[in-house]
Write an enzyme that holds these catalytic residues in place. Structure first.
Site, PDB file in Angstrom:
ATOM      1  N   LYS A  54       0.659  -1.776   0.220  1.00 52.11           N
ATOM      2  CA  LYS A  54      -0.126   0.041  -0.170  1.00 52.11           C
ATOM      3  C   LYS A  54       0.179   1.438  -0.697  1.00 52.11           C
ATOM      4  O   LYS A  54       0.431   2.600  -0.775  1.00 52.11           O
ATOM      5  CB  LYS A  54      -0.309  -0.025   0.655  1.00 52.11           C
ATOM      6  N   SER A 303       0.328  -9.774  -0.898  1.00 49.57           N
ATOM      7  CA  SER A 303       0.220  -8.784  -0.709  1.00 49.57           C
ATOM      8  C   SER A 303       0.548  -7.578   0.700  1.00 49.57           C
ATOM      9  O   SER A 303       1.083  -6.418   0.971  1.00 49.57           O
ATOM     10  CB  SER A 303      -1.208  -8.045  -1.352  1.00 49.57           C
TER      11      SER A 303
END
Length: 406
Positions: A54, A303
Site C-alpha cells: 500500500k 500483498s
C-alpha cells in the site's frame, strides 16, 4: 498522465516509489513448484516497508499533490495497511496526515499508524463509518482525501509491482494478484497488458467477499450485502467504480478461494519459506493450486504481512488441526490403576506425541464402569493420525475423534 494509466505513467511511478520502498526481489519456491506443477515465484510485498504494498500507491498519489495541498495536509480512512502507507508517505513528504480508523481497530495497528506520524481519530464500528467521517473532515478542514483503491493515480503506484516482476522475470506467463477493492489488480493487470498482452493476469478473491466476481458476471459494479472472510484486507463489498473498467478489460480470470485454503497456506509459508503473510496476501498462494500443472512461470503477489499475534496463533492452531497434525481422541476407561499407562504406551508405540490430557471422572455415575480420558496428540499428518487411532481401536479402547482445542 498518471490518470490515464500509460506506460509512461507507470515508469514515472516506478522511479518515484523507489524513494521509499524496499526491494522485494522474486523468490522461487521449490516447494510450490512441486505442489502445483508450475514454476512458482513469490513477490514478497509482505517484506515491504510498512509491511504491505500500500505504501506504493499512497506515496505516488501524495507525490502528485501541489505544495498548497501538501501544506493543508491529507486524510484517509483505513483499519490497516493503507493507513500505515499514507502515514509513512505523508511524513516523508513533510505533510500532516490524519487517519480515521474504526473503534474496533486492533490497538497495535493504531499505535503503528501513529508511529509513522499520523494523527489517529477513532470513529464508528465499521470502515464505512470511518470513511464518512474522513470525507466530512476533509471538506471541513481542506484536507486531501487519499482513497485506498478507487483512484487511478493510486492504482498506478500499485502497478509498479508488475513493472518490477517483468524486469526480473521477462518471460513470466501468469501473475496472480489479490483483489479487494481492485486498486492493486487494476494497476498490475493494466501494466502487464500494456507491456505484453500475452501475460495472463488472474485476480484472486476470498469466496466470502467475491465482489469483483459478482460485478464481472453482472457487467457492472455490484455491492454485496455482506462480507465474511478471514482475509480482512480484501473483505470489501464492492469494487471501485473508477478501476472496474480496467479490471473488465485487463483481467483474464478471477479465482475465488475458501478460508480453509488460506489456513493451510499460512502453515506452508511459515514452515517452508520462513515468512509471515497475512490472510489476504495468501490468496494468491492458495489460487496457485487451482491452476493446471503446465510448467508455466507463475508469480504470486504476497500483498502484505501485517498480522497480529492472536490471529496468527489461531490460524496456526486451525491449520495443524486441518492437516491432521494435532487431534484429540476420547476414550472411555475403567477407573483402575495402570489404564492411563496402557493408553500412553499404545500412542508411544506409534510415535505419537501426547501434548495434553484431560481426565473426566464424572462422565458416568459408575466410575468403575467408565471414566473419560481425552488425549490431544501431535502427529505427522492424516495417515499417521489414522495409524494412531487404528492402534488404539485394535487395543480395545474404541477412540472417538473430538473437537480439538489447544
Amino acid at each position: 498522465m498518471a490518470e490515464m494509466l500509460t506506460l509512461e505513467a507507470f515508469e514515472e511511478a516506478s522511479l518515484k516509489v523507489k524513494e521509499v520502498t524496499q526491494e522485494t526481489k522474486l523468490i522461487e519456491s521449490p516447494y510450490l513448484n512441486s505442489q502445483t506443477g508450475n514454476r512458482m515465484w513469490l513477490k514478497p510485498e509482505n517484506m515491504q516497508r510498512t509491511g504491505a504494498y500500500k505504501l506504493r500507491g499512497a506515496y505516488y498519489k501524495i507525490s502528485k499533490l501541489s505544495q498548497e495541498e501538501l501544506d493543508r495536509g491529507v486524510i484517509t480512512a483505513s483499519a490497516g495497511n493503507h493507513a500505515q502507507g499514507v502515514a509513512y508517505a505523508a511524513t516523508h513528504a513533510g505533510a500532516r496526515s490524519v487517519v480515521v480508523m474504526p473503534t474496533t481497530t486492533p490497538l497495535i495497528k493504531v499505535e503503528r499508524t501513529k508511529g509513522y506520524g499520523a494523527e489517529v481519530i477513532l470513529h464508528g464500528d465499521v470502515f464505512d463509518d470511518a470513511k464518512n467521517r474522513a470525507v466530512e473532515l476533509a471538506e471541513r478542514e481542506g484536507l486531501t482525501y487519499i482513497p485506498p483503491f478507487n483512484d487511478l493515480t493510486v492504482a498506478t503506484g500499485q502497478g509498479t509491482i508488475a513493472m518490477e516482476i517483468v524486469q526480473e522475470l521477462p518471460l513470466v506467463d501468469t501473475i496472480l494478484v489479490p483483489v479487494g477493492g481492485g486498486g492493486l489488480a487494476c494497476g498490475v493487470s493494466t501494466f502487464a497488458k500494456l507491456h505484453n498482452p500475452k501475460i495472463r493476469v488472474i485476480g484472486v478473491e476470498p469466496s466470502g467477499a467475491a465482489c469483483l466476481r459478482a460485478s464481472l458476471d453482472a457487467g457492472h459494479v455490484v455491492k454485496l450485502p455482506s462480507a465474511n472472510t478471514i482475509a480482512d484486507g480484501t473483505a470489501v463489498l464492492e469494487p471501485g467504480d473508477k478501476v472496474f473498467p480496467y479490471l473488465q478489460q485487463n483481467l483474464d480470470d478471477v479465482i475465488t478461494v475458501d478460508d480453509d485454503e488460506l489456513v493451510a497456506c499460512f502453515l506452508d509459508m511459515v514452515e517452508n519459506h520462513k515468512m509471515v503473510v497475512e490472510n489476504s496476501g495468501l490468496l494468491t498462494v492458495a489460487a496457485a493450486k487451482h491452476l493446471p500443472p503446465e510448467g508455466k512461470r507463475v508469480v504470486s503477489i504476497l500483498s502484505g504481512g501485517n498480522m497480529d499475534v492472536i490471529t496468527m496463533s489461531s490460524v496456526v492452531q486451525n491449520g495443524l488441526i486441518q492437516r491432521g497434525r494435532i487431534f484429540t481422541v476420547s476414550v472411555l476407561l475403567p477407573d483402575r490403576p495402570g489404564m492411563l499407562v496402557r493408553v500412553a504406551n499404545v500412542i508411544a508405540e506409534q510415535n505419537g506425541n501426547v501434548i495434553k490430557l484431560e481426565h473426566n471422572q464424572f462422565v458416568s455415575t459408575n466410575r468403575q464402569a467408565a471414566v473419560e480420558l481425552r488425549v490431544t496428540i501431535e502427529a505427522y499428518g492424516e495417515s499417521h493420525k489414522a495409524q494412531i487411532v487404528g492402534a488404539l481401536d485394535a487395543a480395545g479402547f474404541k477412540p472417538e475423534i473430538v473437537q480439538t482445542s489447544l
